[in-house]
Design a protein around this motif. Structure first.
Motif, PDB file in Angstrom:
ATOM      1  N   GLY A 145       4.632  -7.909  -9.611  1.00 41.60           N
ATOM      2  CA  GLY A 145       3.633  -7.978  -8.554  1.00 41.60           C
ATOM      3  C   GLY A 145       2.555  -6.934  -8.667  1.00 41.60           C
ATOM      4  O   GLY A 145       1.990  -6.502  -7.655  1.00 41.60           O
ATOM      5  N   GLY A 146       2.261  -6.493  -9.892  1.00 44.61           N
ATOM      6  CA  GLY A 146       1.208  -5.514 -10.090  1.00 44.61           C
ATOM      7  C   GLY A 146       1.644  -4.071  -9.968  1.00 44.61           C
ATOM      8  O   GLY A 146       0.811  -3.162 -10.075  1.00 44.61           O
ATOM      9  N   LEU A 147       2.934  -3.826  -9.770  1.00 43.75           N
ATOM     10  CA  LEU A 147       3.439  -2.458  -9.658  1.00 43.75           C
ATOM     11  C   LEU A 147       4.463  -2.179 -10.749  1.00 43.75           C
ATOM     12  O   LEU A 147       5.251  -3.059 -11.106  1.00 43.75           O
ATOM     13  N   PRO A 148       4.473  -0.961 -11.290  1.00 47.05           N
ATOM     14  CA  PRO A 148       5.443  -0.611 -12.333  1.00 47.05           C
ATOM     15  C   PRO A 148       6.801  -0.254 -11.729  1.00 47.05           C
ATOM     16  O   PRO A 148       6.930   0.737 -11.009  1.00 47.05           O
ATOM     17  N   GLN A 170       0.820  -1.213   0.000  1.00 45.48           N
ATOM     18  CA  GLN A 170       0.000   0.000   0.000  1.00 45.48           C
ATOM     19  C   GLN A 170       0.853   1.261   0.000  1.00 45.48           C
ATOM     20  O   GLN A 170       0.499   2.256  -0.644  1.00 45.48           O
ATOM     21  N   ARG A 171       1.971   1.246   0.704  1.00 46.63           N
ATOM     22  CA  ARG A 171       2.871   2.399   0.672  1.00 46.63           C
ATOM     23  C   ARG A 171       3.410   2.611  -0.740  1.00 46.63           C
ATOM     24  O   ARG A 171       3.479   3.753  -1.220  1.00 46.63           O
ATOM     25  N   ALA A 172       3.802   1.526  -1.387  1.00 47.04           N
ATOM     26  CA  ALA A 172       4.324   1.642  -2.744  1.00 47.04           C
ATOM     27  C   ALA A 172       3.246   2.131  -3.699  1.00 47.04           C
ATOM     28  O   ALA A 172       3.487   2.998  -4.545  1.00 47.04           O
ATOM     29  N   ALA A 173       2.038   1.571  -3.564  1.00 50.53           N
ATOM     30  CA  ALA A 173       0.931   2.002  -4.417  1.00 50.53           C
ATOM     31  C   ALA A 173       0.597   3.470  -4.181  1.00 50.53           C
ATOM     32  O   ALA A 173       0.358   4.234  -5.132  1.00 50.53           O
ATOM     33  N   ALA A 174       0.600   3.874  -2.917  1.00 48.56           N
ATOM     34  CA  ALA A 174       0.313   5.272  -2.595  1.00 48.56           C
ATOM     35  C   ALA A 174       1.358   6.197  -3.195  1.00 48.56           C
ATOM     36  O   ALA A 174       1.030   7.277  -3.719  1.00 48.56           O
ATOM     37  N   ALA A 175       2.624   5.795  -3.128  1.00 48.65           N
ATOM     38  CA  ALA A 175       3.694   6.620  -3.693  1.00 48.65           C
ATOM     39  C   ALA A 175       3.490   6.815  -5.192  1.00 48.65           C
ATOM     40  O   ALA A 175       3.675   7.918  -5.725  1.00 48.65           O
ATOM     41  N   LEU A 176       3.114   5.751  -5.885  1.00 40.19           N
ATOM     42  CA  LEU A 176       2.903   5.836  -7.335  1.00 40.19           C
ATOM     43  C   LEU A 176       1.671   6.671  -7.669  1.00 40.19           C
ATOM     44  O   LEU A 176       1.695   7.476  -8.612  1.00 40.19           O
ATOM     45  N   LEU A 177       0.599   6.501  -6.903  1.00 43.54           N
ATOM     46  CA  LEU A 177      -0.604   7.300  -7.152  1.00 43.54           C
ATOM     47  C   LEU A 177      -0.348   8.773  -6.854  1.00 43.54           C
ATOM     48  O   LEU A 177      -0.827   9.662  -7.570  1.00 43.54           O
ATOM     49  N   TYR A 178       0.420   9.043  -5.810  1.00 44.42           N
ATOM     50  CA  TYR A 178       0.773  10.426  -5.487  1.00 44.42           C
ATOM     51  C   TYR A 178       1.585  11.049  -6.622  1.00 44.42           C
ATOM     52  O   TYR A 178       1.373  12.208  -6.990  1.00 44.42           O
ATOM     53  N   ALA A 214       4.358   7.179 -13.559  1.00 40.93           N
ATOM     54  CA  ALA A 214       5.423   7.071 -12.562  1.00 40.93           C
ATOM     55  C   ALA A 214       5.878   5.627 -12.425  1.00 40.93           C
ATOM     56  O   ALA A 214       5.092   4.688 -12.593  1.00 40.93           O
ATOM     57  N   VAL A 215       7.164   5.452 -12.097  1.00 38.75           N
ATOM     58  CA  VAL A 215       7.707   4.110 -11.864  1.00 38.75           C
ATOM     59  C   VAL A 215       8.489   4.102 -10.554  1.00 38.75           C
ATOM     60  O   VAL A 215       9.144   5.082 -10.194  1.00 38.75           O
ATOM     61  N   LEU A 216       8.413   2.978  -9.866  1.00 38.59           N
ATOM     62  CA  LEU A 216       9.109   2.807  -8.590  1.00 38.59           C
ATOM     63  C   LEU A 216      10.543   2.369  -8.861  1.00 38.59           C
ATOM     64  O   LEU A 216      10.794   1.475  -9.668  1.00 38.59           O
ATOM     65  N   SER A 217      11.494   3.003  -8.187  1.00 36.77           N
ATOM     66  CA  SER A 217      12.903   2.665  -8.382  1.00 36.77           C
ATOM     67  C   SER A 217      13.590   2.583  -7.019  1.00 36.77           C
ATOM     68  O   SER A 217      12.941   2.494  -5.984  1.00 36.77           O
ATOM     69  N   GLY A 218      14.928   2.577  -7.016  1.00 32.60           N
ATOM     70  CA  GLY A 218      15.678   2.579  -5.775  1.00 32.60           C
ATOM     71  C   GLY A 218      15.578   1.271  -5.001  1.00 32.60           C
ATOM     72  O   GLY A 218      15.268   0.209  -5.552  1.00 32.60           O
ATOM     73  N   GLY A 219      15.838   1.361  -3.696  1.00 35.08           N
ATOM     74  CA  GLY A 219      15.923   0.178  -2.858  1.00 35.08           C
ATOM     75  C   GLY A 219      14.642  -0.633  -2.795  1.00 35.08           C
ATOM     76  O   GLY A 219      14.683  -1.865  -2.744  1.00 35.08           O
ATOM     77  N   GLU A 220      13.494   0.020  -2.784  1.00 37.29           N
ATOM     78  CA  GLU A 220      12.232  -0.723  -2.733  1.00 37.29           C
ATOM     79  C   GLU A 220      12.028  -1.532  -4.011  1.00 37.29           C
ATOM     80  O   GLU A 220      11.530  -2.663  -3.959  1.00 37.29           O
ATOM     81  N   ALA A 221      12.433  -0.988  -5.133  1.00 37.28           N
ATOM     82  CA  ALA A 221      12.363  -1.758  -6.380  1.00 37.28           C
ATOM     83  C   ALA A 221      13.304  -2.960  -6.308  1.00 37.28           C
ATOM     84  O   ALA A 221      12.949  -4.063  -6.740  1.00 37.28           O
ATOM     85  N   LEU A 222      14.507  -2.771  -5.756  1.00 40.89           N
ATOM     86  CA  LEU A 222      15.436  -3.901  -5.608  1.00 40.89           C
ATOM     87  C   LEU A 222      14.808  -5.000  -4.758  1.00 40.89           C
ATOM     88  O   LEU A 222      14.934  -6.191  -5.078  1.00 40.89           O
TER      89      LEU A 222
END
Length: 317
Positions: A130-133, A64-72, A77-85
Motif C-alpha cells: 500500500g505504498g509503505l515499506p 498518515q500516522r504510519a507515514a509520519a512514523a517512517l518519516l520521523y 526505516a521499515v514499519l513492523s509490529g502490529g500495524e504491519a500485521l
C-alpha cells in the motif's frame, strides 16, 4: 519565495507520503521553517511528530500516522509490529499501541509520542504494501509477539498467521532464533503448541485441559478419511483408539446460518462413518474444566463400547 515553497498539498506530495512530510524535506524546497510554523499556528497545517507535518488541521489518518512514523525515523526505516500485521490483512493485537519502526543500529533516533523506534543490526529489506515499506511478514509477527506478555495473546497472533496459511511454524522459528532473544520464551512455547497441531486459542485451552487430565492420548487437527479415500473432516482433536472426535465449537466459526449448516454436515459425515463426536464450547474449557473432562470420559466410554470404525487418519504436518 517560489510558489512551490508554500505549505500546500502540491509541495507536501512532492517530498512526502499520504499528505505528510518531513520539515527538513520541505525546507529543501526553499520553504522557511518560520513559514511552516506560522501555517501550523494558523491551523492550515498540523504537526504530527517532531519534524513532521501534514496538510490541514484535522486528525491524521492511519495512513498518515504510519507515514509520519517512517518519516520521523528517517531513510531506510521499515514499519513492523502490529500495524504491519494489520496491513498484511491480519489482526493487530494492540490497535491503540505505538507504531513500531525498525531502523539501522547506527541511526541515532529515539522513540517519541506514538512511535517506538527499535535499532537493529538486522534491518530487513522492506516489502511495499500500500505504498509503505513493511518488515517481511515473519519479522513483523515475531516483533509483535516478543512484546506481548499474555500467553493467549501470543497464541492468537501465531495461530492466525499459521492457520491462514500465510507462513509456517518452521519459518517463524528461524526468525525467532535469528533476532534478539528478549521476550522469546513465550513465543517459543506457543510455537511448540502449533507444531503439535493446535490452530487456535480455544484449541490451546483444550490442549491445556487434556494435558492436566487423565484422558487418553489424542491427536490434534488430524484429517479423517474413510478407507475408500472419502474425506470426512479435520477434527479439532481425535482419540484414535476408540474413534472419538472432539470438536471445539467456537462462536466465531458459527456466526451465520451457513457456518452452522457446515458444522451440522461435518458432524453428520463423521457420525455416518461410525465416529462418536463430542462438542465443547470454548468458555467451558476455562470455567468448567472438571465437567468437560467428565463428559469426555463419558463419550470415550460410549465410543469404546462400539466397534472402532476403520478410519484413515492423517496427522497434521
Amino acid at each position: 519565495m517560489p510558489r512551490r515553497a508554500r505549505l500546500d498539498p502540491v509541495a507536501i506530495a512532492s517530498v512526502g507520503l499520504f499528505g505528510v512530510a518531513a520539515v527538513a524535506d520541505l525546507t529543501s524546497l526553499g520553504m522557511s521553517s518560520s513559514t511552516i510554523s506560522r501555517r501550523v499556528q494558523a491551523g492550515h497545517a498540523r504537526r504530527v511528530l517532531r519534524g513532521v507535518v501534514k496538510e490541514g488541521p484535522d486528525e491524521p489518518t492511519d495512513d498518515q500516522r504510519a507515514a509520519a512514523a517512517l518519516l520521523y525515523a528517517g531513510p531506510g526505516a521499515v514499519l513492523s509490529g502490529g500495524e504491519a500485521l494489520r496491513r498484511y490483512g491480519l489482526t493487530n493485537p494492540s490497535p491503540a499501541g505505538r507504531l513500531l519502526v525498525l531502523v539501522d543500529a547506527q541511526r541515532q533516533r529515539t522513540s517519541s509520542a506514538f512511535v517506538e523506534i527499535e535499532r537493529t543490526e538486522r534491518l530487513p529489506a522492506p516489502v511495499d504494501v500500500g505504498g509503505l515499506p513493511l518488515a517481511p511478514l515473519e519479522r513483523a509477527v515475531i516483533c509483535t509477539v516478543r512484546r506481548l506478555d499474555r500467553r493467549d495473546a501470543v497464541r492468537a497472533v501465531l495461530a492466525e498467521v499459521v492457520q491462514k496459511g500465510r507462513t509456517t511454524v518452521a519459518r517463524l522459528r528461524v526468525e525467532l532464533a535469528a533476532g534478539s532473544q528478549r521476550g522469546t520464551a513465550l513465543p517459543r512455547q506457543v510455537l511448540d503448541e502449533l507444531e503439535a497441531g493446535v490452530r487456535s486459542v480455544a484449541e490451546a485451552w483444550a490442549r491445556d485441559l487434556h494435558r492436566d487430565s487423565d484422558l487418553p492420548p489424542v491427536l490434534w487437527n488430524p484429517k479423517l478419511y474413510t478407507t475408500d479415500g472419502t474425506y470426512l473432516a479435520q477434527a479439532d482433536a481425535y482419540f484414535p483408539d476408540v474413534g472419538l472426535a472432539w470438536e471445539i465449537d467456537s462462536l466465531a466459526h458459527h456466526l451465520t446460518l451457513e457456518d452452522w449448516d457446515a458444522t451440522l454436515r461435518r458432524r453428520a459425515r463423521m457420525q455416518a462413518a461410525g465416529l462418536v463426536v463430542a462438542h465443547t464450547r470454548p468458555r467451558r474449557l476455562r470455567q468448567e474444566k472438571a465437567d468437560v473432562v467428565a463428559e469426555l470420559w463419558g463419550q470415550y466410554r460410549l465410543a469404546a463400547g462400539r466397534p472402532c470404525p476403520d478410519i484413515r487418519v492423517v496427522p497434521v504436518s
